[in-house]
Design an enzyme around this catalytic site. Structure first.
Site, mmCIF file in Angstrom:
data_model
loop_
_atom_site.group_PDB
_atom_site.id
_atom_site.type_symbol
_atom_site.label_atom_id
_atom_site.label_comp_id
_atom_site.label_asym_id
_atom_site.label_seq_id
_atom_site.Cartn_x
_atom_site.Cartn_y
_atom_site.Cartn_z
ATOM 1 N N CYS A 74 0.838 -1.201 0.000
ATOM 2 C CA CYS A 74 0.000 0.000 0.000
ATOM 3 C C CYS A 74 0.877 1.257 0.000
ATOM 4 O O CYS A 74 1.615 1.478 -0.949
ATOM 5 C CB CYS A 74 -0.988 -0.023 1.163
ATOM 6 S SG CYS A 74 -2.346 1.178 0.944
ATOM 7 N N HIS A 91 -3.855 -4.605 -0.751
ATOM 8 C CA HIS A 91 -3.492 -5.245 0.505
ATOM 9 C C HIS A 91 -3.585 -6.758 0.339
ATOM 10 O O HIS A 91 -4.682 -7.315 0.400
ATOM 11 C CB HIS A 91 -4.442 -4.798 1.626
ATOM 12 C CG HIS A 91 -4.221 -3.400 2.088
ATOM 13 N ND1 HIS A 91 -3.309 -3.091 3.077
ATOM 14 C CD2 HIS A 91 -4.786 -2.235 1.704
ATOM 15 C CE1 HIS A 91 -3.327 -1.777 3.282
ATOM 16 N NE2 HIS A 91 -4.209 -1.242 2.462
ATOM 17 N N GLU A 144 -2.837 -8.989 2.437
ATOM 18 C CA GLU A 144 -3.302 -9.567 3.698
ATOM 19 C C GLU A 144 -4.814 -9.457 3.867
ATOM 20 O O GLU A 144 -5.393 -10.094 4.751
ATOM 21 C CB GLU A 144 -2.578 -8.913 4.882
ATOM 22 C CG GLU A 144 -3.062 -7.524 5.279
ATOM 23 C CD GLU A 144 -2.558 -6.391 4.399
ATOM 24 O OE1 GLU A 144 -2.821 -5.223 4.738
ATOM 25 O OE2 GLU A 144 -1.898 -6.670 3.372
#
Length: 207
Positions: free
Chosen positions: A82, A188, A190
């Site tokens: 990011c 992202h 994750e």
């Protein structure tokens, strides 16, 4: 062989979710506030959320700039996430303020030209054939984004030899980029479910 990954905690990033996501794909993960702990790791992850200037200042405050630059120069893998991608570029311009980035990728990060900002939610990503970061993924795979600023797939970035993946929100922007030992995602991983897990697994397996 288990790969040792250090996630750099410089006060600006989704540290715990990144930590858990990397553990789930088999990495041995350490969260470190001292960037020196990342010098000898197999991989160093630089997450980032919020404002460009704040992230750069926070990284500089702990001496992280030199460690990231030295790892890349030595061919030691670094992954930005990011705003951790954005600060790798030459500079970022937010609210009329130009902030010098790490200068490891050519170009400037500016506000997205889109009818709706921030760009928040799931979006498809287009990558170059053979990009190892996206190996094994379907072309219509979606990743999760939260950002108002972005880098562009510029001529200078391509001339540097970067491998670029793009997405579109109002305009085409850099969704992921790799150059030498440096890899980074605007999305992202994750938070991107199985697709993000595969991206992280691909990065870890290449360490």
């Amino acid at each position: 062989m288990t790969r040792r990954v250090v996630v750099l905690d410089y006060g600006s990033g989704n540290i715990h979710s990144v930590h858990r996501a990397l553990q789930r794909v088999g990495a041995e993960v350490t969260v470190a506030t001292d960037p020196a702990e990342g010098i000898d790791a197999d991989g160093l992850v630089v997450p980032g959320v919020g404002a460009y200037t704040h992230c750069v200042n926070q990284l500089d405050a702990i001496g992280g700039r030199a460690v990231v630059a030295d790892r890349v120069a030595a061919g030691r893998p670094v992954l930005g996430i990011c705003v951790g991608l954005q600060i790798l570029f030459d500079a970022g311009r937010e609210h009329g303020i130009l902030t010098k980035g790490l200068g490891l990728l050519p170009g400037e990060v500016t506000r997205l030209l889109a009818p709706r900002v921030p760009h928040m939610g799931w979006n498809t990503v287009t990558w170059q054939p053979g990009d190892p970061l996206f190996a094994g993924l379907d072309p219509d795979s979606r990743c999760y984004f939260v950002h108002s600023y972005a880098a562009r797939p510029s001529r200078s970035l391509r001339a540097a030899g970067a491998r670029i993946a793009t997405s579109v929100h109002g305009e085409v922007f850099v969704a992921a980029v790799s150059l030498g030992a440096l890899s980074a995602t605007q999305f992202h991983p994750e938070k991107s479910g199985d697709v993000g897990a595969r991206v992280l697994a691909n990065w870890v397996s290449g360490l």
